[in-house]
Design a protein around this motif. Structure first.
Motif, PDB file in Angstrom:
ATOM      1  N   GLU A 154       0.746  -1.059  -0.094  1.00  0.00           N
ATOM      2  CA  GLU A 154      -0.081   0.066  -0.034  1.00  0.00           C
ATOM      3  C   GLU A 154       0.975   1.384   0.056  1.00  0.00           C
ATOM      4  O   GLU A 154       1.887   1.256   0.882  1.00  0.00           O
ATOM      5  CB  GLU A 154      -0.827  -0.048   1.405  1.00  0.00           C
ATOM      6  CG  GLU A 154      -1.878   1.086   1.325  1.00  0.00           C
ATOM      7  CD  GLU A 154      -2.882   0.888   2.602  1.00  0.00           C
ATOM      8  OE1 GLU A 154      -2.501   1.552   3.686  1.00  0.00           O
ATOM      9  OE2 GLU A 154      -3.671   0.199   2.603  1.00  0.00           O
ATOM     10  N   ASP A 162      -3.360   3.458  -1.854  1.00  0.00           N
ATOM     11  CA  ASP A 162      -3.790   2.633  -3.022  1.00  0.00           C
ATOM     12  C   ASP A 162      -2.638   1.599  -2.920  1.00  0.00           C
ATOM     13  O   ASP A 162      -1.680   1.348  -2.279  1.00  0.00           O
ATOM     14  CB  ASP A 162      -3.403   3.434  -4.342  1.00  0.00           C
ATOM     15  CG  ASP A 162      -4.384   4.655  -4.461  1.00  0.00           C
ATOM     16  OD1 ASP A 162      -5.462   4.403  -4.357  1.00  0.00           O
ATOM     17  OD2 ASP A 162      -3.745   5.693  -4.902  1.00  0.00           O
ATOM     18  N   ASP A 163      -3.359   0.146  -3.415  1.00  0.00           N
ATOM     19  CA  ASP A 163      -2.691  -1.098  -3.366  1.00  0.00           C
ATOM     20  C   ASP A 163      -1.901  -1.399  -4.749  1.00  0.00           C
ATOM     21  O   ASP A 163      -2.414  -1.225  -5.769  1.00  0.00           O
ATOM     22  CB  ASP A 163      -3.731  -2.047  -3.260  1.00  0.00           C
ATOM     23  CG  ASP A 163      -4.262  -1.776  -1.704  1.00  0.00           C
ATOM     24  OD1 ASP A 163      -3.444  -1.546  -0.607  1.00  0.00           O
ATOM     25  OD2 ASP A 163      -5.496  -2.205  -1.432  1.00  0.00           O
ATOM     26  N   GLN A 212     -11.649  -3.368  -9.959  1.00  0.00           N
ATOM     27  CA  GLN A 212     -10.910  -4.231  -9.098  1.00  0.00           C
ATOM     28  C   GLN A 212      -9.451  -4.312  -9.937  1.00  0.00           C
ATOM     29  O   GLN A 212      -8.460  -4.406  -9.207  1.00  0.00           O
ATOM     30  CB  GLN A 212     -11.586  -5.575  -8.971  1.00  0.00           C
ATOM     31  CG  GLN A 212     -12.659  -5.585  -7.963  1.00  0.00           C
ATOM     32  CD  GLN A 212     -13.649  -6.765  -8.067  1.00  0.00           C
ATOM     33  OE1 GLN A 212     -13.584  -7.377  -8.915  1.00  0.00           O
ATOM     34  NE2 GLN A 212     -14.072  -7.156  -6.853  1.00  0.00           N
ATOM     35  N   ASN A 237      -7.445  -1.049  -9.397  1.00  0.00           N
ATOM     36  CA  ASN A 237      -6.973  -1.307  -8.120  1.00  0.00           C
ATOM     37  C   ASN A 237      -5.616  -2.099  -8.015  1.00  0.00           C
ATOM     38  O   ASN A 237      -4.616  -1.499  -7.313  1.00  0.00           O
ATOM     39  CB  ASN A 237      -7.935  -1.446  -7.011  1.00  0.00           C
ATOM     40  CG  ASN A 237      -8.982  -0.414  -6.951  1.00  0.00           C
ATOM     41  OD1 ASN A 237      -8.897   0.674  -7.249  1.00  0.00           O
ATOM     42  ND2 ASN A 237     -10.091  -0.530  -6.385  1.00  0.00           N
ATOM     43  N   ASP A 238      -6.077  -3.178  -8.290  1.00  0.00           N
ATOM     44  CA  ASP A 238      -4.461  -4.048  -8.091  1.00  0.00           C
ATOM     45  C   ASP A 238      -3.167  -3.665  -8.802  1.00  0.00           C
ATOM     46  O   ASP A 238      -2.210  -4.010  -8.403  1.00  0.00           O
ATOM     47  CB  ASP A 238      -5.075  -5.657  -8.910  1.00  0.00           C
ATOM     48  CG  ASP A 238      -5.946  -6.310  -7.719  1.00  0.00           C
ATOM     49  OD1 ASP A 238      -5.982  -5.878  -6.586  1.00  0.00           O
ATOM     50  OD2 ASP A 238      -6.479  -7.298  -8.049  1.00  0.00           O
ATOM     51  N   HIS A 292      -2.840  -0.450  -9.713  1.00  0.00           N
ATOM     52  CA  HIS A 292      -2.590   1.201  -9.327  1.00  0.00           C
ATOM     53  C   HIS A 292      -2.700   1.778 -10.657  1.00  0.00           C
ATOM     54  O   HIS A 292      -1.694   2.862 -10.857  1.00  0.00           O
ATOM     55  CB  HIS A 292      -0.881   0.821  -8.866  1.00  0.00           C
ATOM     56  CG  HIS A 292      -0.902   2.042  -7.859  1.00  0.00           C
ATOM     57  ND1 HIS A 292      -1.200   3.298  -8.109  1.00  0.00           N
ATOM     58  CD2 HIS A 292      -0.434   1.932  -6.574  1.00  0.00           C
ATOM     59  CE1 HIS A 292      -0.832   3.984  -7.034  1.00  0.00           C
ATOM     60  NE2 HIS A 292      -0.500   2.970  -6.078  1.00  0.00           N
ATOM     61  N   ARG A 325      -9.659   2.932 -13.607  1.00  0.00           N
ATOM     62  CA  ARG A 325     -10.420   2.023 -14.554  1.00  0.00           C
ATOM     63  C   ARG A 325     -10.581   2.380 -16.060  1.00  0.00           C
ATOM     64  O   ARG A 325     -10.846   1.455 -16.658  1.00  0.00           O
ATOM     65  CB  ARG A 325     -11.876   2.203 -13.904  1.00  0.00           C
ATOM     66  CG  ARG A 325     -13.137   1.293 -14.417  1.00  0.00           C
ATOM     67  CD  ARG A 325     -14.479   1.816 -13.831  1.00  0.00           C
ATOM     68  NE  ARG A 325     -14.819   2.942 -14.377  1.00  0.00           N
ATOM     69  CZ  ARG A 325     -15.137   3.254 -15.441  1.00  0.00           C
ATOM     70  NH1 ARG A 325     -15.177   2.497 -16.495  1.00  0.00           N
ATOM     71  NH2 ARG A 325     -15.472   4.678 -15.753  1.00  0.00           N
TER      72      ARG A 325
END
Length: 210
Positions: free
Chosen positions: A59, A64-65, A173, A176-177, A179, A182
């Motif tokens: 993180e 953010d992840d 999703q 997010n993974d 970084h 969308r």
């Protein structure tokens, strides 16, 4: 519990070690997408995965992840081992990628078994080696692959981990993974579909090239 251990770890560990694990381990189940380890938590046990898969993320300061690697049945997490040995806070987050069952081993046993059982020592060293290679691969992916290549690799890795070429995942999703946004992911997914590498469906992606 001994039957599960023998089934998944019998080829790795001596009978005496299997018995000790069965005596001290705590059996836990986690549903997909649930948090198993969070950032800044102190860890008192290490996981041995019986079934399912876990993704390990880092993180940033904005929350953010970024996915670093996956661990699966028969694995443990090297970052967890480091935190337990050093009594430091976790620097990673671990999320259940699928429904997961694990055996949690008290951290005190880890050092005891390192000197007592050669198989445990080899298992821990191999785990460090495997996770280091995966971490280097993750860094290489960020440094040397463009986002289109990173996305395709991410989808293939995810499919292999869950053992299914159809992924139930949203564009958000994935973003997010990896970084990113969308909008970027949606555009790149359409490009991969045009290249006949994937098929897009509502909240599903079928991987055509594994």
């Amino acid at each position: 519990m001994i039957e599960k251990l023998e089934q998944h770890y019998g080829y790795l560990f001596e009978d005496d070690l299997i018995k000790e694990i069965a005596e001290v381990a705590i059996y836990k189940e986690f549903k997909a997408n649930s948090t198993i380890i969070d950032i800044d938590s102190y860890l008192v046990s290490i996981p041995l995965i019986i079934s399912g898969a876990i993704k390990v993320l880092r993180e940033d300061k904005d929350g953010d992840d970024l996915v670093l690697y996956y661990i699966e049945k028969g694995d443990t997490c090297a970052m967890t081992l480091s935190c337990c040995m050093g009594a430091t806070k976790s620097k990673i987050k671990a999320i259940a990628e699928t429904d997961v069952t694990v055996l949690m081993i008290p951290k005190g046993k880890m050092s005891e078994w390192l000197s007592k059982y050669k198989s445990w020592q080899e298992y821990i060293l191999q785990s460090y080696h495997s996770r280091l290679n995966e971490f280097i691969e993750a860094v290489d992916s960020i440094a040397f692959l463009n986002m289109n290549e990173r996305l395709h690799k991410y989808l293939k890795d995810k499919a292999m981990v869950i053992g299914d070429d159809t992924l139930n995942v949203t564009h958000l999703q994935i973003a997010n993974d990896l970084h990113t946004s969308r909008v970027v992911i949606s555009r790149l997914l359409k490009a991969l579909e045009k290249q006949s590498k994937i098929e897009l469906h509502r909240n599903q992606i079928k991987i055509l090239e594994l």
